[in-house]
Every structure is written in C-alpha cells, then in structure tokens.
Design an enzyme around this catalytic site. Structure first.
Site, PDB file in Angstrom:
ATOM      1  N   CYS A 131      67.294  59.080  56.208  1.00 56.06           N
ATOM      2  CA  CYS A 131      67.976  60.362  56.146  1.00 56.06           C
ATOM      3  C   CYS A 131      66.974  61.453  55.811  1.00 56.06           C
ATOM      4  O   CYS A 131      66.130  61.308  54.937  1.00 56.06           O
ATOM      5  CB  CYS A 131      69.109  60.426  55.128  1.00 56.06           C
ATOM      6  SG  CYS A 131      70.470  59.333  55.504  1.00 56.06           S
TER       7      CYS A 131
ATOM      8  N   ARG B 238      63.162  60.189  60.207  1.00 59.90           N
ATOM      9  CA  ARG B 238      63.792  59.667  58.990  1.00 59.90           C
ATOM     10  C   ARG B 238      65.163  59.042  59.254  1.00 59.90           C
ATOM     11  O   ARG B 238      65.773  58.479  58.344  1.00 59.90           O
ATOM     12  CB  ARG B 238      63.928  60.771  57.937  1.00 59.90           C
ATOM     13  CG  ARG B 238      62.588  61.250  57.391  1.00 59.90           C
ATOM     14  CD  ARG B 238      62.791  62.209  56.238  1.00 59.90           C
ATOM     15  NE  ARG B 238      63.418  61.572  55.110  1.00 59.90           N
ATOM     16  CZ  ARG B 238      62.772  61.048  54.072  1.00 59.90           C
ATOM     17  NH1 ARG B 238      61.468  61.122  54.016  1.00 59.90           N
ATOM     18  NH2 ARG B 238      63.434  60.478  53.087  1.00 59.90           N
TER      19      ARG B 238
ATOM     20  N   TRP C   9      70.312  58.074  58.601  1.00 53.92           N
ATOM     21  CA  TRP C   9      70.103  56.634  58.764  1.00 53.92           C
ATOM     22  C   TRP C   9      71.246  55.993  57.992  1.00 53.92           C
ATOM     23  O   TRP C   9      71.317  56.089  56.768  1.00 53.92           O
ATOM     24  CB  TRP C   9      68.743  56.221  58.188  1.00 53.92           C
ATOM     25  CG  TRP C   9      68.448  54.762  58.351  1.00 53.92           C
ATOM     26  CD1 TRP C   9      67.977  54.144  59.469  1.00 53.92           C
ATOM     27  CD2 TRP C   9      68.596  53.736  57.359  1.00 53.92           C
ATOM     28  NE1 TRP C   9      67.830  52.799  59.231  1.00 53.92           N
ATOM     29  CE2 TRP C   9      68.196  52.516  57.936  1.00 53.92           C
ATOM     30  CE3 TRP C   9      69.028  53.725  56.028  1.00 53.92           C
ATOM     31  CZ2 TRP C   9      68.213  51.308  57.254  1.00 53.92           C
ATOM     32  CZ3 TRP C   9      69.038  52.522  55.338  1.00 53.92           C
ATOM     33  CH2 TRP C   9      68.630  51.334  55.960  1.00 53.92           C
TER      34      TRP C   9
ATOM     35  N   ASN D 177      70.483  62.737  50.975  1.00 55.42           N
ATOM     36  CA  ASN D 177      69.628  61.565  51.268  1.00 55.42           C
ATOM     37  C   ASN D 177      69.610  60.702  50.003  1.00 55.42           C
ATOM     38  O   ASN D 177      69.302  61.195  48.926  1.00 55.42           O
ATOM     39  CB  ASN D 177      68.211  62.039  51.621  1.00 55.42           C
ATOM     40  CG  ASN D 177      67.184  60.894  51.575  1.00 55.42           C
ATOM     41  OD1 ASN D 177      66.057  61.078  51.145  1.00 55.42           O
ATOM     42  ND2 ASN D 177      67.579  59.709  51.995  1.00 55.42           N
ATOM     43  N   GLY D 178      69.963  59.432  50.168  1.00 59.32           N
ATOM     44  CA  GLY D 178      69.963  58.515  49.021  1.00 59.32           C
ATOM     45  C   GLY D 178      71.180  57.624  49.092  1.00 59.32           C
ATOM     46  O   GLY D 178      71.827  57.512  50.142  1.00 59.32           O
TER      47      GLY D 178
ATOM     48  N   GLU E 213      50.937  41.177  60.856  1.00 56.18           N
ATOM     49  CA  GLU E 213      51.191  42.578  61.213  1.00 56.18           C
ATOM     50  C   GLU E 213      51.535  42.711  62.707  1.00 56.18           C
ATOM     51  O   GLU E 213      52.426  43.468  63.091  1.00 56.18           O
ATOM     52  CB  GLU E 213      49.971  43.428  60.839  1.00 56.18           C
ATOM     53  CG  GLU E 213      49.988  44.861  61.359  1.00 56.18           C
ATOM     54  CD  GLU E 213      51.186  45.690  60.925  1.00 56.18           C
ATOM     55  OE1 GLU E 213      51.953  45.240  60.055  1.00 56.18           O
ATOM     56  OE2 GLU E 213      51.379  46.792  61.484  1.00 56.18           O
TER      57      GLU E 213
ATOM     58  N   LYS F 108      54.886  44.416  64.288  1.00 59.29           N
ATOM     59  CA  LYS F 108      54.826  45.529  65.238  1.00 59.29           C
ATOM     60  C   LYS F 108      55.614  45.202  66.496  1.00 59.29           C
ATOM     61  O   LYS F 108      56.387  46.006  66.992  1.00 59.29           O
ATOM     62  CB  LYS F 108      53.356  45.793  65.570  1.00 59.29           C
ATOM     63  CG  LYS F 108      53.031  47.196  65.898  1.00 59.29           C
ATOM     64  CD  LYS F 108      52.657  48.036  64.689  1.00 59.29           C
ATOM     65  CE  LYS F 108      53.714  48.063  63.621  1.00 59.29           C
ATOM     66  NZ  LYS F 108      53.295  48.565  62.356  1.00 59.29           N
TER      67      LYS F 108
ATOM     68  N   GLU G 230      59.543  44.984  65.812  1.00 58.31           N
ATOM     69  CA  GLU G 230      60.259  46.217  65.456  1.00 58.31           C
ATOM     70  C   GLU G 230      60.429  47.168  66.626  1.00 58.31           C
ATOM     71  O   GLU G 230      61.385  47.920  66.675  1.00 58.31           O
ATOM     72  CB  GLU G 230      59.651  46.913  64.231  1.00 58.31           C
ATOM     73  CG  GLU G 230      58.420  47.733  64.470  1.00 58.31           C
ATOM     74  CD  GLU G 230      57.941  48.489  63.223  1.00 58.31           C
ATOM     75  OE1 GLU G 230      58.754  49.089  62.530  1.00 58.31           O
ATOM     76  OE2 GLU G 230      56.718  48.484  62.970  1.00 58.31           O
TER      77      GLU G 230
ATOM     78  N   HIS H 162      52.986  21.938  61.429  1.00 58.74           N
ATOM     79  CA  HIS H 162      53.874  21.565  60.318  1.00 58.74           C
ATOM     80  C   HIS H 162      55.303  22.069  60.537  1.00 58.74           C
ATOM     81  O   HIS H 162      56.102  22.074  59.603  1.00 58.74           O
ATOM     82  CB  HIS H 162      53.311  22.100  58.999  1.00 58.74           C
ATOM     83  CG  HIS H 162      51.989  21.490  58.638  1.00 58.74           C
ATOM     84  ND1 HIS H 162      51.848  20.167  58.267  1.00 58.74           N
ATOM     85  CD2 HIS H 162      50.730  22.006  58.652  1.00 58.74           C
ATOM     86  CE1 HIS H 162      50.571  19.905  58.024  1.00 58.74           C
ATOM     87  NE2 HIS H 162      49.870  21.008  58.265  1.00 58.74           N
TER      88      HIS H 162
ATOM     89  N   LYS I 142      61.686  55.935  59.338  1.00 60.63           N
ATOM     90  CA  LYS I 142      60.282  55.959  58.956  1.00 60.63           C
ATOM     91  C   LYS I 142      60.066  55.693  57.474  1.00 60.63           C
ATOM     92  O   LYS I 142      59.187  54.949  57.090  1.00 60.63           O
ATOM     93  CB  LYS I 142      59.681  57.309  59.342  1.00 60.63           C
ATOM     94  CG  LYS I 142      58.200  57.455  59.063  1.00 60.63           C
ATOM     95  CD  LYS I 142      57.386  56.617  60.011  1.00 60.63           C
ATOM     96  CE  LYS I 142      55.894  56.697  59.756  1.00 60.63           C
ATOM     97  NZ  LYS I 142      55.181  55.586  60.401  1.00 60.63           N
TER      98      LYS I 142
HETATM   99  C1  AGP Z   1      55.888  49.676  59.870  1.00 60.65           C
HETATM  100  O1  AGP Z   1      55.687  49.655  61.236  1.00 60.65           O
HETATM  101  C2  AGP Z   1      57.239  49.749  59.421  1.00 60.65           C
HETATM  102  N1  AGP Z   1      58.010  50.704  60.070  1.00 60.65           N
HETATM  103  C3  AGP Z   1      57.510  49.548  57.942  1.00 60.65           C
HETATM  104  O2  AGP Z   1      57.306  48.186  57.739  1.00 60.65           O
HETATM  105  C4  AGP Z   1      56.697  50.331  56.891  1.00 60.65           C
HETATM  106  O3  AGP Z   1      55.366  49.956  56.926  1.00 60.65           O
HETATM  107  C5  AGP Z   1      57.309  50.065  55.506  1.00 60.65           C
HETATM  108  O4  AGP Z   1      58.610  50.536  55.475  1.00 60.65           O
HETATM  109  C6  AGP Z   1      56.514  50.679  54.381  1.00 60.65           C
HETATM  110  O5  AGP Z   1      56.480  52.067  54.449  1.00 60.65           O
HETATM  111  P1  AGP Z   1      55.479  52.901  53.588  1.00 60.65           P
HETATM  112  O6  AGP Z   1      54.103  52.539  54.028  1.00 60.65           O
HETATM  113  O7  AGP Z   1      55.824  54.323  53.881  1.00 60.65           O
HETATM  114  O8  AGP Z   1      55.688  52.539  52.159  1.00 60.65           O
END
Ligand code: AGP
Length: 590
Positions: free
Chosen positions: A2, A28, A73, A97-98, A462, A466, A469, A485, A585
């Site tokens: 949000c 956001r 969001w 927001n919250g 990682e 990527k 998501e 395993h 984000k």
């Molecule tokens: C990364 O591609 C993600 N969208 C997400 O995992 C992100 O890295 C995570 O929410 C942490 O965010 P920050 O680095 O702003 O704390």
C-alpha cells in the site's frame, strides 16, 4: 505494501499531482487505487479495483488544491472497488497503509454504535472511529482514534472542516516533503513530487497537520515536536524507464553503476573507523533480511567466513525473533534491506539491538526505518528500484557486504576487485543470447530446479526466487549435493535443472549433478564461468558461458545472468515482470 500520498498546494492542481504520485507509487501495491480531492463543491472520492491506470479518466476531471491518494496491496478484503481506499464516512476520508490488528473488536463496537460498514477492510474502522471522536477539534479526534488502534498505520486524513491533511505515523512509513508548490506526504521518498526539495521523517506516534503553507508536527500527546528537515532532490528519483520495455531490464542494466556508486559512497559516507571496530571485535556476525536481501546474506556469509575468521550465521528476519540466538555486547548484526522498511527485518533487528548487539543497516533507502534502528548505516547506491523483483539492489548489497567483510584486511584491494567484477557484469550484458535459450527451456518446463555448491548454491536460491516471483513457474534453489537425497524424485522430461558452476574446486562434483539429472531424462542448463566446464558439457546441456571471475565474486555475474533468464522467461510467458501478481515492493506488514 500500500502506498499513500497527499498534497496541499499553494498553486496547481492537487488531483493531477496525486494521480502522478500514484503512478510512481504503484510498486507498493496494484490491487486498487483511489483518491479524494477537496473541490469547490466539497470532497470528491474516486476509486477503482485494479491498476492505477483504471483511475485515469475519473482523476482527469477533478481539481482542487488538497488531495490524497492510495494504491492498495490487499490484506483484509479482496481486491475490488468497494475495498479500495480512500474510505469515506461523514466529514472524513482516510487513506491507510498498515494493518489494524484489533479491527474486529473495533468494528463490533462501531456496529453496536449504529455505524454501517461498506467494505471488508480493517482500515474502515479508522474512519468510523474518527467520526465518533470528532467534535470540532481535528487533532484531538486523530489522537483519540489512533490510541484505540493496535497494529501499524501511516494515515492521510481529510476532513471537510480543514483545508489540509492530517498525517499520522506508527510503524508504517511516511515522509513529509516541502517545496515551492506546497507540502506533500508520501510513503516513500522516491515517489514524492519532483518539486519537493526537503523532507521531514515523522517519528512513530507523530501526528502532523499539513496545509499548503506549513506542517506542524506533534507527538502522540499532541505536544509540539521538533523534527529535522533535510534537503533532498526528489527529481533525481523520478527517472522513468527510458527506452527499456520494463523497469526490470533497465535496473539490471544499472548493476555496474550500482557497484561503482556503492563503493564510492562507502568511502565517502560511512564511519569506517567505527564499523571496523564493530567487525574486529565481533564475537559473531549475524546477517539477516527477507527474500532477496536474505539471499544476499547467504552469499555474503562466505565473504565474512573467509575474511574475518569469526562465526557468521544468516537468519531469515521473519524467523529470527523465534530463533534462539546468542547475543552479547560484541555481536554484530548486519540488517540487509533494499527498502529499509520491511517490517519483519525492522522488528527483528530492533529486538537484537535491545539485547545488546551492534546493528548495521545495509540499505538502499536513507531515512528509512532500519536506518533509525541501526547504530550505523552502509548505503547501497542502487538508486530507485521500481520493479518489484530486486535486481541491482541485490548486487549492491553484495558489494556493500563485501567491503564490510574486507575492512580488517585490504579494503582498497577489495574495492578494486569490485570495480573489476562490475565491469564483467557490463561485459555479460552485452551478449545475452544464451539467456533466450535457457528462458525458452524454463517457459516450457513444469518446474525449474536451480542447483549449485558453495557460493553457487547461494546464487541458486536467489535465482529460484527471481524466476518464481515473476514467471509463476514452480522452482526451487537447492544444494547440488542434496539432489540425490530427495529432489531427484521430481526430475522428469518436463523439468529443467539449471546448474551453476563457477567454482573450479567444486566443478567435478557439480558435473555429477548434471549427469544425475540427464540420466533421468531431465532437461539441463548450465551457467558457468569456467571454459573447461562449458566445453565438457556443451552436448549434454544448454550452456551459458559467462565471463571468467574468481569463485568468490562470481555471484555478482552469475546472479545477473540468472536475473536475465528470469526476465526473459516472464516476458515470453506474457507476465509483467515489474508488477508480479499478489506481490508488492515494500513489505511493511509482519
Ligand atoms: C525480491 O525480488 C522480492 N521482491 C522480495 O523478496 C524482497 O527482497 C523482500 O521483500 C525484502 O525486501 P527489502 O530488501 O526491501 O527488505
């Protein structure tokens, strides 16, 4: 998670400013968008489910000097018109927001008081409470209302009786910006209007009364509060995506610059002496963060183990508070966060600080919550990262952490190596033909497994995040040695295994993983910096030979290669890599 925005203007149309701000804030949350504008005929509210663009036509017809807006969001209540903000009742309109944790109890109470609720959100209780608490004194009503709330909130409140905005902050981010046209409030500095030239960051519990001329800050007891005003140049952040089709691609191409700027800022802005003392005297180092930031910790753990000879652990921030960690006055916590606002990370490191640890923030966002908790901040200079998927900020985090890990050895040699590896990323991005080939395989697979050993394993984790998501393909990042395993049971002709091989000392063992997958008819791709490996595996797998570099710094290059694979996969499947479904984000709720 949000975004809220509000402007009170001395000149110009606040509705247009808020609409533009919502477009900048859309990272956001993009479940719905809405705005309230104080017009000559009273406050007008428009809101729509879906993307901000859905609001464009309605916003275009509005004009006034004060307005607020919201991108959502969804947490409580499905994404829809009725659950979109602003929420309006009586003389009030609010954007929030919250999360209001005790909203059920408050809703019950207001229902008994005769209020009628029109949304399924937790936020609506705020506007209902304001109506109950208001009898002419707006600040008093705001203070009384927020005293009842449990949870987190950044609020922008409009009232028919006030030609301005009331902002409230508790745990969720909000900044107040000042400039020639008037005053603005916003969840993030990069989304502030371009004319903003200075900001104040309210503290938790603050209530701010904003008009076009001034902003008065009060603490939760409504005592005047003095908050520092710092100069900024908001225009530097609002740079758009240029000729790139997506922010993600643009931001990947800003990696080399990010490494360079992060190095420069380290020597210019960091209290290196104090930081060196923290590192030298540390009895253990804890790296923590969420998502990609946590994954940066997985890579960096190897930097610290190699350089500092001290016990180093990596913890997922959302789990850290429930983990038994041993803290002393010499423990060093490195809190990694692009946004600096991730609630889980901020909460986790706050409690470690309370327990006596030294906390160092490694963040892309100055003035963020994590910088206020930390004893010291090491900047990551990625610049505004708009794409929800973190790319350049991850590499920037690696660069900052690499520098910290070298503080007690040869920091200038470390800087030189980083600049060199930044150049290798530039080289990589000049020829990404192999990314298309591997992306095509990914897009045609039911699941993709990323495998590696050592630092390559950390990159695999990682790479998997990527890909999943932004493409919505199931994937997992796994140690190559663990394949036999359990995960091997999932391998068939519809799955792809991407094996990362950049450490010569582990190459032969990783090649075993290639054989194990291929002999079960699984598809294989290999990302390697080693010529000999590329040559050996070219007939078994789709191979991407990336520029050579040391095993320790290879994640800077291999991770970018895998970001390109994820990007191309998502685009080939018609996904929007900048705004993946269900995500946002900056995750400011726990
Ligand atoms: C990364 O591609 C993600 N969208 C997400 O995992 C992100 O890295 C995570 O929410 C942490 O965010 P920050 O680095 O702003 O704390």
């Amino acid at each position: 998670m949000c975004g809220i925005i509000g402007v009170a203007l001395r000149r110009g149309n606040a509705a247009a400013e808020v609409y533009d701000g919502l477009e900048r804030l859309e990272y956001r949350g993009y479940d719905s968008a809405g705005m309230s504008v104080k017009t000559d005929g009273g406050t007008v509210t428009v809101k729509r489910g879906g993307r901000v663009a859905n609001l464009k036509d309605s916003a275009a017809g509005l004009s006034g000097n004060v307005a607020t807006g919201h991108t959502r969001w969804a947490t409580h209540g499905e994404p829809s018109d009725k659950n979109a903000h602003p929420h309006v009742a009586g003389k009030f309109s609010i954007v929030h927001n919250g999360i209001i944790e005790n909203y059920r109890e408050l809703k019950e109470e207001r229902l008994k008081g005769g209020a009628e609720f029109v949304s399924d959100t937790d936020s609506e209780v705020i506007v209902r409470l304001l109506n109950k608490d208001y009898s002419g004194d707006l600040l008093a009503a705001g203070a009384a209302t927020v005293k009842r709330l449990k949870g987190s909130y950044a609020l922008g409140i409009l009232c028919e009786d006030f030609d301005g905005i009331i902002a409230v902050k508790y745990k969720s981010p909000v900044v107040v910006g000042f400039g020639e046209k008037g005053i603005a409030l916003c969840s993030d500095i990069p989304a502030l209007p371009e004319w903003v030239s200075a900001v104040c960051v309210p503290e938790d519990g603050d209530i701010v009364s904003i008009s076009a001329q001034s902003a008065s800050f009060y603490d939760g007891e409504l005592q005047p509060a003095n908050r520092v005003r710092r100069p900024i140049f908001a225009g530097q952040f609002n740079c758009g995506r240029g000729d790139y089709p997506h922010y993600m691609l643009k931001e990947i191409h800003e990696t080399e610059r990010t490494v360079r700027d992060t190095c420069d800022a380290f020597f210019r802005n960091v209290d290196v002496k104090r930081l060196t003392d923290y590192v030298r005297n540390a009895d253990r180092i804890i790296l923590t963060g969420c998502g990609t930031a946590y994954n940066a910790g997985l890579v960096a753990k190897r930097f610290f183990s190699d350089r500092c000879g001290v016990f180093c652990q990596v913890e997922i921030a959302s789990e850290l508070r429930y983990s038994p960690v041993h803290i002393t006055g010499s423990t060093l916590v490195l809190a990694i966060s692009q946004s600096g606002e991730t609630a889980d990370t901020v909460e986790a490191v706050s409690s470690l600080k309370e327990a006596g640890a030294h906390v160092v923030a490694v963040t892309n966002c100055g003035y963020s919550a994590i910088t206020r908790v930390a004893h010291l901040t090491v900047p990551v200079c990625a610049g505004a990262e708009v794409c929800v998927a973190a790319t350049k900020s991850y590499i920037g985090q690696l660069a900052a952490l690499y520098l910290i890990s070298n503080l007690t050895s040869d920091i200038f040699a470390a800087r030189k190596k980083l600049l060199e590896v930044g150049g290798k990323v530039g080289e990589l991005l000049k020829g990404c033909g192999s990314a298309d080939k591997i992306a095509k395989e990914c897009a045609q697979s039911s699941a993709v497994f990323f495998l590696g050993r050592g630092a390559d394993y950390a990159v695999a984790v990682e790479a998997s995040l990527k890909l999943k998501e932004i493409s919505y393909i199931f994937s997992d990042g796994y140690p190559a040695g663990e394949l036999k395993h359990g995960t091997l049971a999932l391998i068939d002709e519809n799955t792809l295994s991407v094996i990362i091989i950049c450490d010569e000392s582990l190459a032969e063992k990783c090649e075993n993983a290639v054989s194990q997958v291929a002999s079960r008819k699984g598809k294989v791709a290999v990302i390697t910096s080693l010529e000999v490996v590329a040559e050996k595996l070219k007939d078994t797998a789709a191979v991407w030979k990336i520029p050579e570099c040391s095993a320790q710094l290879s994640p800077f290059v291999s991770a970018v290669a895998l970001q390109m694979v994820a990007y191309k996969t998502a685009v080939s499947l018609g996904r929007d890599p900048d705004k993946p479904r269900n995500l946002a984000k900056s995750v400011t709720v726990e």
